[in-house]
Design a protein around this motif. Structure first.
Motif, short mmCIF file in Angstrom:
data_model
loop_
_atom_site.label_atom_id
_atom_site.label_comp_id
_atom_site.label_asym_id
_atom_site.label_seq_id
_atom_site.Cartn_x
_atom_site.Cartn_y
_atom_site.Cartn_z
N PHE A 410 0.82 -1.21 0.00
CA PHE A 410 0.00 0.00 0.00
C PHE A 410 0.86 1.26 0.00
CE2 PHE A 410 -3.25 -2.70 2.43
CZ PHE A 410 -3.95 -3.02 1.28
N PHE A 411 1.93 1.25 0.83
CA PHE A 411 2.74 2.46 1.03
C PHE A 411 4.23 2.10 0.96
CE2 PHE A 411 -1.04 2.70 3.86
CZ PHE A 411 -1.75 3.64 3.13
N PRO A 412 4.75 1.87 -0.24
CA PRO A 412 6.16 1.48 -0.35
C PRO A 412 7.11 2.60 0.06
CG PRO A 412 5.21 1.89 -2.52
CD PRO A 412 4.07 1.93 -1.55
N GLY A 413 8.17 2.24 0.77
CA GLY A 413 9.22 3.19 1.09
C GLY A 413 8.89 4.21 2.15
N LEU A 414 8.01 3.89 3.10
CA LEU A 414 7.75 4.80 4.20
C LEU A 414 9.00 5.00 5.04
CD1 LEU A 414 4.27 3.60 5.60
CD2 LEU A 414 4.72 5.63 4.21
N SER A 415 9.11 6.13 5.72
CA SER A 415 10.23 6.34 6.63
C SER A 415 10.20 5.27 7.71
CB SER A 415 10.16 7.73 7.26
OG SER A 415 9.07 7.79 8.17
N PRO A 416 11.37 4.87 8.22
CA PRO A 416 11.40 3.79 9.23
C PRO A 416 10.52 4.08 10.45
CG PRO A 416 13.59 4.21 8.39
CD PRO A 416 12.73 5.28 7.82
N ASP A 417 10.54 5.30 10.95
CA ASP A 417 9.74 5.63 12.14
C ASP A 417 8.25 5.49 11.86
OD1 ASP A 417 12.04 6.13 13.51
OD2 ASP A 417 11.87 8.33 13.44
N LEU A 418 7.80 6.02 10.72
CA LEU A 418 6.38 5.93 10.39
C LEU A 418 5.98 4.49 10.12
CD1 LEU A 418 3.61 7.02 9.69
CD2 LEU A 418 4.48 7.72 7.44
N ARG A 419 6.80 3.76 9.41
CA ARG A 419 6.48 2.35 9.11
C ARG A 419 6.38 1.54 10.39
NH1 ARG A 419 9.10 -2.54 8.24
NH2 ARG A 419 8.14 -3.87 6.62
N SER A 420 7.31 1.74 11.30
CA SER A 420 7.29 1.00 12.56
C SER A 420 6.03 1.32 13.37
CB SER A 420 8.54 1.33 13.37
OG SER A 420 8.51 0.69 14.63
N ALA A 421 5.71 2.61 13.47
CA ALA A 421 4.52 3.01 14.24
C ALA A 421 3.24 2.46 13.58
CB ALA A 421 4.45 4.53 14.34
N LEU A 422 3.19 2.51 12.25
CA LEU A 422 2.00 2.05 11.55
C LEU A 422 1.81 0.55 11.72
CD1 LEU A 422 -0.38 2.65 9.66
CD2 LEU A 422 1.19 2.36 7.72
N LEU A 423 2.89 -0.22 11.55
CA LEU A 423 2.77 -1.67 11.68
C LEU A 423 2.38 -2.07 13.10
CD1 LEU A 423 5.82 -2.87 9.57
CD2 LEU A 423 3.40 -3.25 9.06
N SER A 424 2.92 -1.37 14.09
CA SER A 424 2.58 -1.67 15.48
C SER A 424 1.09 -1.44 15.74
CB SER A 424 3.42 -0.80 16.42
OG SER A 424 3.04 -1.02 17.77
N ARG A 425 0.57 -0.31 15.25
CA ARG A 425 -0.83 0.00 15.48
C ARG A 425 -1.74 -0.90 14.66
NH1 ARG A 425 -4.74 0.65 18.71
NH2 ARG A 425 -6.42 2.03 18.00
N LEU A 426 -1.36 -1.22 13.44
CA LEU A 426 -2.18 -2.12 12.64
C LEU A 426 -2.27 -3.50 13.30
CD1 LEU A 426 -1.02 -1.29 8.99
CD2 LEU A 426 -3.12 -0.57 10.12
N GLY A 427 -1.15 -3.96 13.85
CA GLY A 427 -1.16 -5.24 14.55
C GLY A 427 -2.12 -5.21 15.74
N GLU A 428 -2.12 -4.12 16.49
CA GLU A 428 -3.02 -4.00 17.64
C GLU A 428 -4.48 -4.02 17.18
OE1 GLU A 428 -2.00 -0.37 19.51
OE2 GLU A 428 -0.06 -1.06 20.25
N LEU A 429 -4.77 -3.27 16.11
CA LEU A 429 -6.15 -3.22 15.61
C LEU A 429 -6.62 -4.56 15.07
CD1 LEU A 429 -5.96 0.25 13.82
CD2 LEU A 429 -7.36 -0.28 15.83
N ARG A 430 -5.73 -5.27 14.38
CA ARG A 430 -6.11 -6.58 13.83
C ARG A 430 -6.29 -7.60 14.94
NH1 ARG A 430 -5.49 -7.96 8.55
NH2 ARG A 430 -6.65 -9.77 9.32
N ARG A 431 -5.44 -7.55 15.96
CA ARG A 431 -5.59 -8.50 17.07
C ARG A 431 -6.84 -8.24 17.89
NH1 ARG A 431 0.03 -7.69 17.29
NH2 ARG A 431 -0.21 -6.07 18.88
#
Length: 433
Positions: A410-431
């Motif tokens: 969906f979002f190739p090449g995001l900055s590391p900080d944004l990618r990390s925060a996004l993946l963490s929150r997406l994981g929480e929402l999916r769980r």
């Protein structure tokens, strides 16, 4: 006959937008306009439209909270041709030599402005190049050239094609001087036009008192942004007709970004939430109290603040939400869902990055929408809906992917900080599902 406008394209949009505006200007000022239609491809409806002499535009929607329906008569079309016949090409050249000609406009789809090495006119830019070469040779006044195609820098792209055809066909210096004298406008157009209203046609014909097979329907809202010299208002005084037209020297990108982020962004963000809930149409989604407050927050607390502090952007957001409520527009999430992967990167990414950079955190509603998108594609590729099954167009691209891989699609090449925060929150929402 002497024409004032040379128009390439006779489709529903340009007739319900530009030609409708010309009629409004004529009604308000008394200035007469005569449009000559040119088919940009060898199959079209120019002959039928010209023979009718006039057509109606049905406009429906909310304006300041009140639903309205307006049926306007447009009478500015005065001639036309199919330039892919010898007689039609001759007629186009004659119209292009009109002493009173002031404007060239076009709506030939996003693929209509292109250069191809051929020895004779074969598409819109090449036909226009041949016409302008004749005007240049006759010493006729320069024109205002206003393309409506939905491509970035459409005026500049068109001018580049005209220069290439001039070089390919060895046109003389007078042609290139003429191009520099013409005023090329980059534009943005905004109005939803749905075309011939087949379901309501019998009732419309009854109101009109006769059949009008060229009637076209759209929404009340309209916005026309032209980047270039304000002298166009001497030719087309939009303001005297109360039209929503903006002439800007350097702010077209603001209006384009606003449309992509707000109107297109809300559409794309809503797709997964709506489809997971079994909601098929935009108008039903925006009026559903389960979703309406979150949509307002998405627009006014996330998309607009991440984009601009300009109050105009918030007003546009209100306009968009009001437009989405229009019961006359059956805008289906099935169609909006096409190519969601590519659309997410262009329509949602700017808000995601802008909000994170400005506030140091993720936009909460948008992040929930992205989580819903990963859930939507974590299926067998088919979503059952009230109107029948929907096959997800991008499913093969995402099939079997992990949450991380989906997010990177969906979002190739995001900055590391944004990618990390996004993946963490997406994981929480999916769980939490």
């Amino acid at each position: 006959m002497n024409y004032t406008v040379l128009q390439f394209g006779e489709g529903n949009f340009i007739r319900a937008f530009f030609d409708w505006m010309l009629q409004k200007i004529e009604d308000a000022t008394g200035d007469k306009h005569k449009v000559f239609l040119v088919q940009p491809i060898d199959r079209g409806r120019v002959e039928e439209i010209v023979a009718a002499g006039e057509y109606h535009v049905l406009l429906r929607g909310y304006q300041e909270g009140k639903y309205q329906e307006i049926l306007d008569l447009v009478r500015v079309v005065a001639g036309g041709c199919n330039p892919f016949t010898s007689a039609g090409l001759k007629a186009m050249f004659e119209a292009a030599m009109s002493p009173d000609l002031m404007v060239v406009t076009s709506n030939t789809t996003e693929a209509g402005i292109f250069f191809e090495e051929k020895e004779t006119p074969h598409n819109y830019p090449s036909l226009l190049a041949a016409a302008l070469e004749k005007r240049a040779g006759a010493g006729l006044p320069p024109l205002s050239i206003i393309p409506l195609e939905l491509i970035e820098n459409n005026g500049a792209v068109l001018k580049d094609c005209l220069e290439k055809y001039g070089r390919l066909w060895n046109y003389g210096p007078a042609y290139f001087r003429y191009l520099e004298e013409c005023a090329f406008y980059d534009t943005l157009v905004d109005r939803i036009v749905t075309g011939f209203p087949a379901k309501e046609s019998a009732e419309i014909f009854r109101k009109i008192g006769r059949e009008d097979r060229n009637v076209t329907a759209g929404e009340l809202f309209h916005l026309f942004v032209l980047q270039g010299d304000k002298s166009i208002l001497d030719i087309l005084p939009f303001h005297k007709a109360g039209l929503n037209a903006v002439i800007t020297g350097d702010r077209l990108s603001f209006y384009r970004d606003r449309k992509v982020r707000v109107l297109n962004g809300v559409h794309t963000a809503s797709v997964p939430v709506a489809l997971l809930a079994g909601v098929e149409y935009v108008k039903d989604f925006v009026e559903d109290e389960r979703f309406a407050p979150r949509l307002r927050s998405l627009v006014h607390d996330e998309i607009v603040p991440a984009f601009s502090d300009d109050p105009e952007a918030h007003q546009y957001g209100n306009d968009v939400l009001e437009r989405f409520r229009n019961p006359a527009l059956e805008h289906s999430f099935r169609s909006i869902a096409l190519n969601s992967v590519a659309k997410s990167n262009t329509r949602l990414r700017p808000t995601l990055e802008g909000y994170f950079e400005k506030f140091g955190e993720l936009p909460p509603v948008l992040t929930e929408c992205i989580a819903a998108m990963t859930e939507l594609y974590d299926c067998d590729g088919v979503k059952e809906l009230p109107g029948g099954p929907l096959e997800l167009s991008d499913y093969r691209q995402l099939r079997g992917r992990s949450l991380e891989e989906m997010t990177d699609s969906f979002f190739p090449g995001l900055s590391p900080d944004l990618r990390s925060a996004l993946l963490s929150r997406l994981g929480e929402l999916r769980r939490g599902k």
